[in-house]
Write an enzyme that holds these catalytic residues in place. Structure first.
Site, PDB file in Angstrom:
ATOM      1  N   LYS A   1      62.274  17.902  30.223  1.00 24.63           N
ATOM      2  CA  LYS A   1      62.386  17.950  31.682  1.00 24.63           C
ATOM      3  C   LYS A   1      63.129  16.750  32.237  1.00 24.63           C
ATOM      4  CE  LYS A   1      58.716  20.968  33.298  1.00 24.63           C
ATOM      5  NZ  LYS A   1      57.590  21.096  34.233  1.00 24.63           N
TER       6      LYS A   1
ATOM      7  N   LYS B   1      63.302  28.996  25.610  1.00 21.66           N
ATOM      8  CA  LYS B   1      62.214  29.781  26.204  1.00 21.66           C
ATOM      9  C   LYS B   1      62.589  30.213  27.622  1.00 21.66           C
ATOM     10  CE  LYS B   1      59.590  26.164  28.398  1.00 21.66           C
ATOM     11  NZ  LYS B   1      58.452  25.367  28.664  1.00 21.66           N
TER      12      LYS B   1
ATOM     13  N   LYS C   1      61.238  28.782  34.439  1.00 25.01           N
ATOM     14  CA  LYS C   1      61.478  28.813  35.884  1.00 25.01           C
ATOM     15  C   LYS C   1      62.680  27.985  36.273  1.00 25.01           C
ATOM     16  CE  LYS C   1      56.513  28.854  36.772  1.00 25.01           C
ATOM     17  NZ  LYS C   1      55.397  27.927  36.845  1.00 25.01           N
TER      18      LYS C   1
END
Ligand code: TYM
Length: 341
Positions: free
Chosen positions: A111, A204, A207
């Site tokens: 992230k 994966k 969002k």
């Protein structure tokens, strides 16, 4: 005593991965456990969130819990920021967890990206807040998708170190075996614990993926769902009749797993039915199945979102009930660590 806790961040659009890996498994858990389902808005702000959108997304996640069968009377549904003990326990855990443990967290690395110096401090401490979420209720079971496995291992490490560091105080506090926090059991099994992007079978479904086509949103309409599956990346071979035939074909495997999960069959059964057929036949069947499955849920969510006051009042009621359990735990924690009360 078994207590189950899980949470979903109110960021971006809820997608098929969130649904299959977590949300749809929540309602059935109510028969086995005392359940607490949280909308983790404090986790959401570890990366920038537009404040108005955050409120809306918080309601949307709560509505998704209810639309998939979680009963807000029998279980507790609430949003994290309304129970301030989450922040309080997270601080204590920041002082129990080691920097070296945090440095191993792959989700932080993903992230934060290349510009790690510019990530928020909250993003770094994220797993410690997650451990607090669960352990505030002394949760024993946590259903999540595969990507949360490492965070749950850290939760176990934090519980273990806390129990060990404060062993004498814990016994003095009346917990004779010295185990104040349980060593939480992750519930990550079954098919579809890791749904992949429709554009890239090695990533994966997420969002935060910039490609809208990578991801089936729970709120997508029938046309959008059909279009996204039609354009999903695949290879030119027909589907195999046996599982081994999916080796080295991650995109094909992903679509088969989605079909299997949505139809409550094994991947083997799906291949028995579709083996030998091409994606030209399989993709429309998959789209029809997904639409039939998701459209009642998305209409229920929309219906609920039309009355935000009702959702807000459910969340307030949940926060009150969660707060009582949380305060009970924190009374002990403050005593154990040596805070004056
Ligand atoms: P979040 O909001 O990213 O995702 C919510 C749930 O969806 C699962 N999930 C997936 N499952 C299968 N395939 C995928 N592609 C996929 N993407 C997401 C996640 O594993 C998760 O179960 N840190 C958590 C939220 C959290 C939490 C907690 C969870 C905060 N505190 C305490 C459990 C207990 C998260 O970011 O989930």
């Amino acid at each position: 005593h078994n207590r189950l806790f899980s949470g979903v961040q109110p960021t971006g659009d809820l997608h098929l991965g969130n649904y299959l890996g977590a949300i749809r498994r929540f309602a059935p858990m109510q028969d086995q456990f005392d359940c607490i389902f949280c909308v983790v808005d404090m986790h959401a702000i570890t990366v920038w969130q537009d404040p108005k959108a955050l409120r809306q997304k918080t309601r949307e996640v709560a509505a998704a819990y209810i639309a998939t069968g979680v009963d807000p009377k029998r279980s507790i549904i609430f949003n994290q920021s309304q129970v301030m003990q989450h922040a309080e326990l997270a601080w204590v855990f920041n002082c129990v967890a080691r920097i070296g443990w945090m440095n191993r967290m792959t989700q932080f690395k993903d992230k934060a990206g290349k510009n790690r110096e510019n990530a928020s401090l909250g993003l770094y401490a994220y797993p410690s807040l997650m451990a607090a979420d669960i352990l505030l209720y002394r949760g024993t079971h946590v259903p999540v998708g595969d990507d949360q496995k490492q965070h749950l291992e850290l939760t176990r490490d934090i519980a273990g170190k806390f129990n060990n560091d404060f062993k004498n105080e814990i016994i003095e506090e009346g917990f004779e075996d010295g185990d104040f926090f349980p060593i939480t059991e992750p519930l990550i099994s079954g098919p579809a614990m890791r749904i992949m992007s429709l554009r890239d079978g090695s990533k994966k479904m997420s969002k935060s993926d910039p490609s809208e086509m990578s991801c089936i949103a729970l709120m997508d309409d029938a046309d959008k769902i059909a279009q996204k599956f039609r354009k999903a990346k695949t290879d030119p071979e027909p589907l195999p009749s046996e599982l081994e035939g999916l080796e080295g074909r991650p995109e094909a495997r992903n679509l088969v797993e989605i079909y299997a999960a949505l139809s409550n069959q094994s991947s083997e059964d799906v291949l028995k039915e579709f083996g030998g057929q091409g994606f030209g036949a399989f993709k429309p069947a998959l789209a029809d199945l997904a639409v039939a499955h998701l459209s009642p849920i998305s209409s229920e969510i929309s219906r609920m979102l039309a009355d935000p006051d009702e959702i807000d009042s459910i969340l307030r009621d949940g926060a009150e009930r969660a707060g009582e359990i949380a305060e009970e735990t924190m009374k002990h924690v403050r005593q154990i660590v040596g805070f004056l009360s």
